[in-house]
Structure formats: C-alpha cells, structure tokens
Write a protein that holds these residues in place. Structure first.
Motif, PDB file in Angstrom:
ATOM      1  N   GLY A 137     -48.599 -25.854 -47.573  1.00  0.00           N
ATOM      2  CA  GLY A 137     -47.756 -24.773 -47.090  1.00  0.00           C
ATOM      3  C   GLY A 137     -48.199 -23.416 -47.571  1.00  0.00           C
ATOM      4  O   GLY A 137     -49.139 -23.279 -48.361  1.00  0.00           O
ATOM      5  N   GLU A 138     -47.522 -22.417 -47.059  1.00  0.00           N
ATOM      6  CA  GLU A 138     -47.852 -21.024 -47.321  1.00  0.00           C
ATOM      7  C   GLU A 138     -46.624 -20.306 -47.879  1.00  0.00           C
ATOM      8  O   GLU A 138     -45.505 -20.536 -47.419  1.00  0.00           O
ATOM      9  CB  GLU A 138     -48.270 -20.388 -45.990  1.00  0.00           C
ATOM     10  CG  GLU A 138     -48.613 -18.942 -46.047  1.00  0.00           C
ATOM     11  CD  GLU A 138     -48.949 -18.397 -44.658  1.00  0.00           C
ATOM     12  OE1 GLU A 138     -49.095 -17.170 -44.566  1.00  0.00           O
ATOM     13  OE2 GLU A 138     -49.034 -19.156 -43.684  1.00  0.00           O
ATOM     14  N   LEU A 139     -46.830 -19.430 -48.857  1.00  0.00           N
ATOM     15  CA  LEU A 139     -45.736 -18.687 -49.473  1.00  0.00           C
ATOM     16  C   LEU A 139     -45.367 -17.458 -48.647  1.00  0.00           C
ATOM     17  O   LEU A 139     -46.239 -16.759 -48.139  1.00  0.00           O
ATOM     18  CB  LEU A 139     -46.126 -18.212 -50.876  1.00  0.00           C
ATOM     19  CG  LEU A 139     -45.835 -19.165 -52.027  1.00  0.00           C
ATOM     20  CD1 LEU A 139     -46.653 -20.411 -51.930  1.00  0.00           C
ATOM     21  CD2 LEU A 139     -46.022 -18.474 -53.333  1.00  0.00           C
ATOM     22  N   LYS A 140     -44.057 -17.228 -48.540  1.00  0.00           N
ATOM     23  CA  LYS A 140     -43.531 -16.051 -47.851  1.00  0.00           C
ATOM     24  C   LYS A 140     -42.304 -15.547 -48.601  1.00  0.00           C
ATOM     25  O   LYS A 140     -41.598 -16.323 -49.240  1.00  0.00           O
ATOM     26  CB  LYS A 140     -43.097 -16.377 -46.412  1.00  0.00           C
ATOM     27  CG  LYS A 140     -44.205 -16.789 -45.487  1.00  0.00           C
ATOM     28  CD  LYS A 140     -44.987 -15.608 -45.014  1.00  0.00           C
ATOM     29  CE  LYS A 140     -46.032 -16.037 -43.998  1.00  0.00           C
ATOM     30  NZ  LYS A 140     -46.911 -14.964 -43.640  1.00  0.00           N
ATOM     31  N   ARG A 141     -42.056 -14.257 -48.487  1.00  0.00           N
ATOM     32  CA  ARG A 141     -40.816 -13.649 -48.991  1.00  0.00           C
ATOM     33  C   ARG A 141     -39.832 -13.538 -47.837  1.00  0.00           C
ATOM     34  O   ARG A 141     -40.208 -13.617 -46.665  1.00  0.00           O
ATOM     35  CB  ARG A 141     -41.083 -12.247 -49.561  1.00  0.00           C
ATOM     36  CG  ARG A 141     -41.964 -12.189 -50.791  1.00  0.00           C
ATOM     37  CD  ARG A 141     -41.507 -13.043 -51.960  1.00  0.00           C
ATOM     38  NE  ARG A 141     -40.163 -12.826 -52.412  1.00  0.00           N
ATOM     39  CZ  ARG A 141     -39.817 -12.285 -53.565  1.00  0.00           C
ATOM     40  NH1 ARG A 141     -40.742 -11.894 -54.402  1.00  0.00           N
ATOM     41  NH2 ARG A 141     -38.550 -12.142 -53.889  1.00  0.00           N
ATOM     42  N   PHE A 142     -38.578 -13.324 -48.147  1.00  0.00           N
ATOM     43  CA  PHE A 142     -37.514 -13.243 -47.141  1.00  0.00           C
ATOM     44  C   PHE A 142     -37.872 -12.228 -46.051  1.00  0.00           C
ATOM     45  O   PHE A 142     -37.755 -12.514 -44.868  1.00  0.00           O
ATOM     46  CB  PHE A 142     -36.204 -12.855 -47.819  1.00  0.00           C
ATOM     47  CG  PHE A 142     -35.029 -12.794 -46.889  1.00  0.00           C
ATOM     48  CD1 PHE A 142     -34.262 -13.922 -46.655  1.00  0.00           C
ATOM     49  CD2 PHE A 142     -34.672 -11.611 -46.260  1.00  0.00           C
ATOM     50  CE1 PHE A 142     -33.171 -13.890 -45.789  1.00  0.00           C
ATOM     51  CE2 PHE A 142     -33.594 -11.559 -45.401  1.00  0.00           C
ATOM     52  CZ  PHE A 142     -32.833 -12.697 -45.170  1.00  0.00           C
ATOM     53  N   ASP A 143     -38.297 -11.045 -46.450  1.00  0.00           N
ATOM     54  CA  ASP A 143     -38.578  -9.978 -45.491  1.00  0.00           C
ATOM     55  C   ASP A 143     -39.803 -10.245 -44.626  1.00  0.00           C
ATOM     56  O   ASP A 143     -40.009  -9.559 -43.627  1.00  0.00           O
ATOM     57  CB  ASP A 143     -38.743  -8.642 -46.219  1.00  0.00           C
ATOM     58  CG  ASP A 143     -37.432  -8.162 -46.842  1.00  0.00           C
ATOM     59  OD1 ASP A 143     -36.361  -8.576 -46.359  1.00  0.00           O
ATOM     60  OD2 ASP A 143     -37.482  -7.380 -47.799  1.00  0.00           O
ATOM     61  N   GLU A 144     -40.628 -11.195 -45.003  1.00  0.00           N
ATOM     62  CA  GLU A 144     -41.812 -11.531 -44.217  1.00  0.00           C
ATOM     63  C   GLU A 144     -41.529 -12.553 -43.107  1.00  0.00           C
ATOM     64  O   GLU A 144     -42.353 -12.758 -42.230  1.00  0.00           O
ATOM     65  CB  GLU A 144     -42.910 -12.109 -45.129  1.00  0.00           C
ATOM     66  CG  GLU A 144     -43.408 -11.146 -46.175  1.00  0.00           C
ATOM     67  CD  GLU A 144     -44.393 -11.803 -47.124  1.00  0.00           C
ATOM     68  OE1 GLU A 144     -45.530 -11.300 -47.214  1.00  0.00           O
ATOM     69  OE2 GLU A 144     -44.031 -12.823 -47.753  1.00  0.00           O
ATOM     70  N   LEU A 145     -40.388 -13.177 -43.174  1.00  0.00           N
ATOM     71  CA  LEU A 145     -40.070 -14.240 -42.214  1.00  0.00           C
ATOM     72  C   LEU A 145     -39.562 -13.676 -40.890  1.00  0.00           C
ATOM     73  O   LEU A 145     -38.792 -12.722 -40.873  1.00  0.00           O
ATOM     74  CB  LEU A 145     -39.041 -15.194 -42.810  1.00  0.00           C
ATOM     75  CG  LEU A 145     -39.551 -15.957 -44.032  1.00  0.00           C
ATOM     76  CD1 LEU A 145     -38.408 -16.662 -44.741  1.00  0.00           C
ATOM     77  CD2 LEU A 145     -40.611 -16.950 -43.636  1.00  0.00           C
ATOM     78  N   THR A 146     -40.033 -14.278 -39.802  1.00  0.00           N
ATOM     79  CA  THR A 146     -39.610 -13.883 -38.457  1.00  0.00           C
ATOM     80  C   THR A 146     -39.267 -15.157 -37.673  1.00  0.00           C
ATOM     81  O   THR A 146     -39.624 -16.264 -38.081  1.00  0.00           O
ATOM     82  CB  THR A 146     -40.744 -13.137 -37.720  1.00  0.00           C
ATOM     83  OG1 THR A 146     -41.846 -14.047 -37.537  1.00  0.00           O
ATOM     84  CG2 THR A 146     -41.205 -11.909 -38.495  1.00  0.00           C
ATOM     85  N   LEU A 147     -38.629 -14.981 -36.532  1.00  0.00           N
ATOM     86  CA  LEU A 147     -38.318 -16.128 -35.689  1.00  0.00           C
ATOM     87  C   LEU A 147     -39.592 -16.826 -35.221  1.00  0.00           C
ATOM     88  O   LEU A 147     -39.617 -18.052 -35.082  1.00  0.00           O
ATOM     89  CB  LEU A 147     -37.477 -15.695 -34.482  1.00  0.00           C
ATOM     90  CG  LEU A 147     -36.002 -15.442 -34.772  1.00  0.00           C
ATOM     91  CD1 LEU A 147     -35.293 -14.920 -33.532  1.00  0.00           C
ATOM     92  CD2 LEU A 147     -35.316 -16.696 -35.285  1.00  0.00           C
ATOM     93  N   ASP A 148     -40.653 -16.074 -35.002  1.00  0.00           N
ATOM     94  CA  ASP A 148     -41.928 -16.691 -34.577  1.00  0.00           C
ATOM     95  C   ASP A 148     -42.479 -17.617 -35.655  1.00  0.00           C
ATOM     96  O   ASP A 148     -43.029 -18.672 -35.363  1.00  0.00           O
ATOM     97  CB  ASP A 148     -42.966 -15.620 -34.244  1.00  0.00           C
ATOM     98  CG  ASP A 148     -42.620 -14.846 -32.977  1.00  0.00           C
ATOM     99  OD1 ASP A 148     -41.891 -15.393 -32.128  1.00  0.00           O
ATOM    100  OD2 ASP A 148     -43.083 -13.702 -32.850  1.00  0.00           O
TER     101      ASP A 148
END
Length: 168
Positions: free
Chosen positions: A155-166
C-alpha cells in the motif's frame, strides 16, 4: 440614574454586545467539542452509507459529524466513510472525522477506545488487508506505524487532505 449623552452610550452598547456575543460563542464551541467525540459502536449500528451492520466486519471504522446534524454518522469501513465525506454534497459540511488507530487494534475487531482525529491520521491505501466492503484504508496515528503496516501488507501512505473520491 446616570445619564450619558447618546454619543457616549453607543460605544458602551457595542462593547456590551460584543462581550455577550463572545460569551455565547464560547459556550457553543465548548458544547460542540464535548458533543463531537467518537461514540461506542453497538451491535445493531448500521453503516450510514451502505446499511450493513458495522460490528460484523473487520478493519477500521469511521465516524463523521456534519454541520447541522447533532448525531454522528457511523461507517462500517474507512472506505465508506470517505465515500460519504468526500462527496461534494457533504464535503463542505464535515466538522469532525474519527477513525481507528490500527496500530493498537486487532484488525478483526477494532475497539471503541482507540478512535483518533481522522484529519490528523495517516492512511494506507491499496494494502492486502480487507475491510467490510473489500479494500479499505488502514488508519494510523503516526507515520511510523503506517509505514510499518505498508511494509508488511503493501500500500501507499496518504494524509487526509490528499485523499479524493478518485483515489477511494
């Protein structure tokens, strides 16, 4: 009774109104903070998005408070929570987001005591671990825990603000 000229009373009235107004706002803010905390998951709680019984499925869960709605919305997975919270119809109204810290939870049954602020969390997307609806986002309080999870399960790390519906 003390009589002040009208020109001197006006500033005094403004100051008094400001004091009363700020006091009221402060109380409302206190109530909001107290009210917006993750709630315990009950066996009959249904996912706000899909209607499935939340406690019957593994993986991290999510809870959201939306402006104008006093009751929190509970979700069977972080994926469902984000599908709701990132929808343009709801996104601008989201006030608080809570997710499980999976570094201190068993994957099969996360506990109610380990909710964290979802806006500050680290998320792993695309791991081999499955949630209620299949793929889900593993949530962690620290970057180190998220990296360790991604190393083990992919998997890949993301922060809340980086997440999108896509991405979801």
């Amino acid at each position: 009774m003390l009589k002040l000229p009208y020109s001197r009373m006006l500033p005094v009235l403004f100051v008094l109104l400001a004091i009363f107004g700020l006091t009221g706002c402060n109380e409302e803010a206190k109530e909001k903070v107290m009210a917006q905390q993750a709630m315990a998951l009950e066996s009959g709680d249904e996912c706000h998005l899909c209607g499935m019984l939340i406690t019957r499925f593994p993986g991290p869960k999510g809870q959201v408070f939306e402006r104008g709605i006093k009751q929190n919305m509970k979700f069977c997975s972080t994926r469902d929570m984000f599908a709701y919270a990132l929808d343009p119809e709801h996104k601008h109204n989201i006030q608080s987001v809570f997710v499980h810290d999976m570094a201190v939870n068993p994957w099969e049954k996360p506990t109610d005591e380990t909710y964290i602020d979802g806006r500050k969390a680290w998320f792993v997307i695309g791991s081999s671990k499955k949630g209620a609806m299949g793929p889900t986002l593993a949530s962690f309080k620290t970057q180190e825990d998220a990296e360790a999870f991604a190393k083990e399960f992919g998997g890949e790390l993301k922060r809340f603000d980086e997440l999108t519906l896509d991405i979801i």
